[in-house]
Design a protein around this motif. Structure first.
Motif, PDB file in Angstrom:
ATOM      1  N   ARG A 254      44.971  32.282  41.800  1.00  0.00           N
ATOM      2  CA  ARG A 254      44.531  33.512  41.136  1.00  0.00           C
ATOM      3  C   ARG A 254      43.725  34.376  42.103  1.00  0.00           C
ATOM      4  NH1 ARG A 254      45.276  34.024  35.810  1.00  0.00           N
ATOM      5  NH2 ARG A 254      45.920  32.204  34.592  1.00  0.00           N
ATOM      6  N   LEU A 255      43.835  35.676  41.902  1.00  0.00           N
ATOM      7  CA  LEU A 255      43.196  36.636  42.794  1.00  0.00           C
ATOM      8  C   LEU A 255      41.699  36.393  42.955  1.00  0.00           C
ATOM      9  CD1 LEU A 255      44.900  39.970  41.674  1.00  0.00           C
ATOM     10  CD2 LEU A 255      44.924  39.040  43.982  1.00  0.00           C
ATOM     11  N   GLU A 256      41.036  36.080  41.845  1.00  0.00           N
ATOM     12  CA  GLU A 256      39.583  35.972  41.887  1.00  0.00           C
ATOM     13  C   GLU A 256      39.093  34.761  42.682  1.00  0.00           C
ATOM     14  OE1 GLU A 256      40.900  34.458  37.711  1.00  0.00           O
ATOM     15  OE2 GLU A 256      41.489  36.003  39.182  1.00  0.00           O
ATOM     16  N   ASN A 257      40.002  33.843  43.018  1.00  0.00           N
ATOM     17  CA  ASN A 257      39.586  32.633  43.734  1.00  0.00           C
ATOM     18  C   ASN A 257      40.151  32.547  45.148  1.00  0.00           C
ATOM     19  OD1 ASN A 257      38.195  31.614  41.419  1.00  0.00           O
ATOM     20  ND2 ASN A 257      40.160  30.988  40.568  1.00  0.00           N
ATOM     21  N   GLU A 258      40.596  33.666  45.686  1.00  0.00           N
ATOM     22  CA  GLU A 258      41.151  33.642  47.036  1.00  0.00           C
ATOM     23  C   GLU A 258      40.115  33.163  48.047  1.00  0.00           C
ATOM     24  OE1 GLU A 258      42.606  37.609  47.621  1.00  0.00           O
ATOM     25  OE2 GLU A 258      44.618  37.086  46.959  1.00  0.00           O
ATOM     26  N   ASN A 259      40.611  32.527  49.122  1.00  0.00           N
ATOM     27  CA  ASN A 259      39.771  32.057  50.220  1.00  0.00           C
ATOM     28  C   ASN A 259      38.726  31.032  49.760  1.00  0.00           C
ATOM     29  OD1 ASN A 259      41.025  33.975  52.078  1.00  0.00           O
ATOM     30  ND2 ASN A 259      39.861  35.537  50.983  1.00  0.00           N
ATOM     31  N   ILE A 371      50.731  37.014  38.993  1.00  0.00           N
ATOM     32  CA  ILE A 371      49.567  37.780  38.572  1.00  0.00           C
ATOM     33  C   ILE A 371      49.623  38.003  37.068  1.00  0.00           C
ATOM     34  CG2 ILE A 371      48.403  40.021  38.740  1.00  0.00           C
ATOM     35  CD1 ILE A 371      49.166  40.118  41.648  1.00  0.00           C
ATOM     36  N   GLU A 372      48.580  37.563  36.361  1.00  0.00           N
ATOM     37  CA  GLU A 372      48.551  37.664  34.906  1.00  0.00           C
ATOM     38  C   GLU A 372      47.399  38.525  34.404  1.00  0.00           C
ATOM     39  OE1 GLU A 372      49.212  33.986  32.713  1.00  0.00           O
ATOM     40  OE2 GLU A 372      49.532  32.968  34.605  1.00  0.00           O
ATOM     41  N   LEU A 385      48.221  39.121  46.020  1.00  0.00           N
ATOM     42  CA  LEU A 385      47.761  37.740  45.955  1.00  0.00           C
ATOM     43  C   LEU A 385      48.133  37.015  47.247  1.00  0.00           C
ATOM     44  CD1 LEU A 385      46.468  35.511  44.240  1.00  0.00           C
ATOM     45  CD2 LEU A 385      48.714  35.053  43.249  1.00  0.00           C
ATOM     46  N   ASN A 386      47.148  36.453  47.916  1.00  0.00           N
ATOM     47  CA  ASN A 386      47.379  35.775  49.191  1.00  0.00           C
ATOM     48  C   ASN A 386      48.338  34.599  49.027  1.00  0.00           C
ATOM     49  OD1 ASN A 386      45.506  37.546  50.198  1.00  0.00           O
ATOM     50  ND2 ASN A 386      43.915  36.011  50.539  1.00  0.00           N
ATOM     51  N   TYR A 387      49.076  34.304  50.100  1.00  0.00           N
ATOM     52  CA  TYR A 387      49.941  33.126  50.127  1.00  0.00           C
ATOM     53  C   TYR A 387      49.236  32.023  50.917  1.00  0.00           C
ATOM     54  CZ  TYR A 387      53.622  29.861  51.187  1.00  0.00           C
ATOM     55  OH  TYR A 387      54.341  28.700  51.319  1.00  0.00           O
ATOM     56  N   ILE A 388      49.035  30.880  50.296  1.00  0.00           N
ATOM     57  CA  ILE A 388      48.330  29.765  50.942  1.00  0.00           C
ATOM     58  C   ILE A 388      49.327  28.982  51.794  1.00  0.00           C
ATOM     59  CG2 ILE A 388      46.958  27.687  50.601  1.00  0.00           C
ATOM     60  CD1 ILE A 388      46.149  28.823  47.856  1.00  0.00           C
ATOM     61  N   VAL A 389      49.106  28.989  53.088  1.00  0.00           N
ATOM     62  CA  VAL A 389      49.964  28.267  54.020  1.00  0.00           C
ATOM     63  C   VAL A 389      49.617  26.782  54.038  1.00  0.00           C
ATOM     64  CG1 VAL A 389      50.659  28.068  56.445  1.00  0.00           C
ATOM     65  CG2 VAL A 389      50.250  30.328  55.439  1.00  0.00           C
ATOM     66  N   LEU A 390      48.322  26.479  54.025  1.00  0.00           N
ATOM     67  CA  LEU A 390      47.890  25.087  54.108  1.00  0.00           C
ATOM     68  C   LEU A 390      46.592  24.919  53.331  1.00  0.00           C
ATOM     69  CD1 LEU A 390      48.376  22.286  55.527  1.00  0.00           C
ATOM     70  CD2 LEU A 390      46.804  23.076  57.303  1.00  0.00           C
ATOM     71  N   ARG A 391      46.555  23.891  52.475  1.00  0.00           N
ATOM     72  CA  ARG A 391      45.341  23.632  51.700  1.00  0.00           C
ATOM     73  C   ARG A 391      44.951  22.164  51.799  1.00  0.00           C
ATOM     74  NH1 ARG A 391      46.887  22.193  46.266  1.00  0.00           N
ATOM     75  NH2 ARG A 391      49.078  22.591  45.784  1.00  0.00           N
TER      76      ARG A 391
END
Length: 519
Positions: A254-259, A371-372, A385-391
Motif C-alpha cells: 500500500r502507498l502509505e507504507n512504502e519504504n 491501489i484501493e 505505487l513502488n515495486y518491491i524488488v527485494l524484501r
C-alpha cells in the motif's frame, strides 16, 4: 531531491549520451550542443547521469508491467493466466519463439542500456571534482545497477557478452558470449564494489544501499545454488540491524507504507504523464470491464488451491475460499470480496471481477499492488505505487532453503519458515511441526516461497532453478464454469525453457552470438 520525485526525460538523456559517444570532427567546441569537452562539468551533471541509470529500472521488461515482475510474468507459471497473443502470453503457455519481440527483445536491450549508461558514468566520473564520500557512494550505486543488469541477463538468457568500458558500436557488434559462470561473476564483482562503497542508509529513498547490494548478491548466489555463500550473506544482512518483517502483509503493498523496514530495494514511481508511473495497475490491477483497462493477467484456481487452511485442516471443496491462509485474500480478489466500495458495491460473481472483456477467466483478479484508496483509478501508466524488488521475507526464506540444502540445522530452517507463517499481525497460520524430515522441509519451503511471493514475479525463476517444470506441467486453466481456457505447456516442460531465447534481432547484429540450445 528524492529519486521518487525526479523527472527524467529519456530522449534528452539519450541525446546527451549519443552526442558524447561521437568523435568530434572539428577541433573547436560548438556552442549549440553538449560535447564530451563540456559535459559532465560539475556535480549536478554527474547526478543527472546517475538518475538516468536509475530511470531504466522503470522501463517495461525490467521491473515494470506489473505481474511481469523480475522480467518473467507470473503468467509464465501456474500462478496466473495471460490472455491474447502477446510475447508475454506465449512465454506462459509454451509458444514462445526466438523471433518474438516485445518482452523478449526489450529485456535484452534495456538491460544493456543500463550497462551502457553505467559504463559511461564510470568512465567520466574522474573528470569532475567531487567530494570523495559522494564519489564513492555514486560509484557504489552505479556498480549496483550494472550488477543488477548482468544478473537479469544471466538468469534470463544464460551467458551474455560482457561489455564494460565505453565501446564503439563496432566493438559491441563483435563481442562473443561469456559463459554463464563468467556473467554471474561479473554481477557478483559489481555487487562487491557496491557493498564496499555504500552505506547502511541512503541519502534519499530509492537509492541503493549496502543492504540492497548484499540482498541482490544473496539472490544471485541463491539462483546459482551456492547455498554456503547464501548463508554467509544472510548473516551479514542481519548484522546491519535494519530489516525485519513488516507487521502487515496486506500493508506491504500500500502507498502509505512504502519504504518500510522490510524493503531492501524497490523501484520508485510517481503519478504523472512523463513515464514516471507504472503500468502495474493498468495491466494487473482492478478492471473496469472496458477494453482498455486492467486484468490482462489474472491469478488461476491453481494458485488459489495452493493456499492452506489456517487451522491445518483439509480444504472444504464446497467453500473454496473461506478459512484459508489470509494471504489469499491479500493477494487475490476472489468471489465475495468487497473492492473499491466507492466505485463498485462489491465483487460478487457473476457481478464480475470487471476483467478485460477479452479475458475469459473472469472470476479472479489480482489484489496485490492494487491501489484501493483513491477516489478514482490512476490513469494508465500513472500508478505511483513502488515495486518491491527485494524484501526481508526473501532473506528469511533464502536462509531456510540454504540450511535445508547444506544439511544444516533443520530445526532452525523450520523456525525461519514459521516466522513467515506466524510473525505478522494479519497472517497467523498453523506452524509447521518440528519433526519434519529434510525432504518434507524442502517441500514446505518451496510451498512457502510460492505463496509468500505470489504475483511478485519470482516463481518462474524458482521453478527453473529447482528443476521442477517437468513435474508441474502441463497445467490446465479453467473458467468459473470449469470450462478449459488453455493448457500451459501441453507437451510438457522441456529443458531449454529454463532460459529465454536470444532475440533474433540481436543475433543478426552480432555474428559472434550463438543461440541458446533448443531454440
Amino acid at each position: 531531491m528524492q529519486i521518487k520525485n525526479i523527472l527524467i526525460f529519456g530522449l534528452g538523456f539519450l541525446f546527451i549520451l549519443t552526442s558524447l559517444s561521437c568523435e568530434n570532427e572539428l577541433e573547436f567546441l560548438p556552442g549549440d550542443r553538449i560535447t564530451s569537452a563540456s559535459f559532465p562539468k560539475d556535480e549536478s551533471d554527474i547526478v543527472l547521469l546517475l538518475n538516468g541509470c536509475y530511470a531504466q529500472l522503470r522501463e517495461t521488461s525490467i521491473y515494470n508491467q506489473g505481474l511481469f515482475g523480475f522480467g518473467v510474468l507470473d503468467g509464465a507459471t501456474p500462478n496466473a493466466y495471460n490472455w491474447g497473443n502477446t510475447t508475454i502470453a506465449k512465454a506462459g503457455n509454451g509458444q514462445l519463439s526466438s523471433s518474438d519481440g516485445e518482452m523478449l527483445t526489450f529485456r535484452w536491450t534495456r538491460s544493456y542500456s543500463i550497462i551502457f549508461r553505467t559504463n559511461y558514468l564510470i568512465g567520466v566520473i574522474d573528470n569532475v571534482e567531487l567530494d570523495q564520500t559522494l564519489k564513492s557512494t555514486i560509484l557504489g550505486e552505479v556498480h549496483f545497477l550494472r550488477g543488477l543488469a548482468y544478473a537479469t541477463l544471466a538468469v534470463s538468457y544464460g551467458g551474455v557478452p560482457i561489455l564494460n568500458g565505453v565501446l564503439t558500436s563496432e566493438d559491441a557488434s563483435k563481442a562473443p558470449r561469456a559463459t554463464l559462470e563468467e556473467t554471474w561473476s561479473q554481477a557478483i564483482s559489481d555487487y562487491d564494489i557496491a557493498i564496499k562503497n555504500l552505506g547502511v542508509d541512503a541519502a534519499e529513498p530509492g537509492r541503493a544501499t549496502k543492504g540492497a547490494a548484499l540482498g541482490m548478491k544473496m539472490r544471485a548466489f541463491l539462483y546459482q545454488g551456492k547455498y554456503t555463500e547464501v548463508l554467509n550473506i544472510t548473516d551479514q544482512i542481519d548484522e546491519l540491524g535494519k530489516y525485519g518483517l513488516f507487521a502487515s502483509y496486506e500493508g506491504l503493498f500500500r502507498l502509505e507504507n512504502e519504504n518500510n523496514n522490510e524493503v531492501l530495494f524497490d523501484v520508485q514511481y510517481i503519478s504523472g504523464e512523463n513515464s514516471q508511473g507504472t503500468y502495474h495497475d493498468q495491466f494487473c490491477g482492478t478492471g473496469t470491464g472496458s477494453f482498455t483497462r486492467g486484468t490482462r493477467y489474472v491469478p488461476t484456481d491453481n494458485l488459489v488451491e495452493t493456499y492452506e487452511m489456517v487451522d491445518g485442516s483439509e480444504p472444504n471443496l464446497l467453500n473454496t475460499y473461506e478459512g484459508r491462509d489470509p494471504r489469499l485474500g491479500f493477494t487475490i480478489v476472489v468471489p465475495g470480496s468487497t473492492i473499491l466500495e466507492h466505485q463498485f458495491p462489491s465483487y460478487l460473481f457473476p457481478g464480475g471481477a470487471f476483467n478485460h472483456p477479452g479475458n475469459r477467466l473472469k472470476h479472479l483478479s489480482a489484489r496485490k499492488y492494487r491501489i484501493e484508496s483513491l477516489d478514482k483509478l490512476p490513469p494508465a501508466g500513472q500508478s505511483n505505487l513502488n515495486y518491491i524488488v527485494l524484501r526481508y521475507a526473501d532473506v528469511i526464506l533464502a536462509k531456510a532453503e540454504a540450511l535445508i540444502e547444506t544439511n544444516g540445522n533443520l530445526g532452525e530452517a523450520i523456525n525461519l519458515i514459521n516466522r513467515i507463517r506466524t510473525e505478522r499481525d494479519d497472517v497467523k497460520i498453523t506452524p509447521l511441526p518440528m519433526d519434519l524430515s529434510r525432504e518434507e522441509a524442502r517441500e514446505k519451503l518451496r510451498h512457502e516461497r510460492r505463496v509468500e511471493f505470489a504475483l511478485e514475479g519470482l516463481y518462474w525463476f524458482d521453478i527453473n532453478r529447482w528443476g521442477i517444470g517437468r513435474d508441474i506441467y502441463p497445467v490446465e486453466v479453467r473458467d468459473h464454469n470449469g470450462d478449459l481456457i488453455e493448457t500451459k505447456f501441453p507437451g510438457g516442460y522441456l529443458e531449454h525453457y529454463k532460459l529465454l531465447p536470444i532475440p533474433e534481432s540481436e543475433l543478426s547484429l552480432n555474428e559472434a552470438l550463438n543461440q541458446n540450445p533448443g531454440w
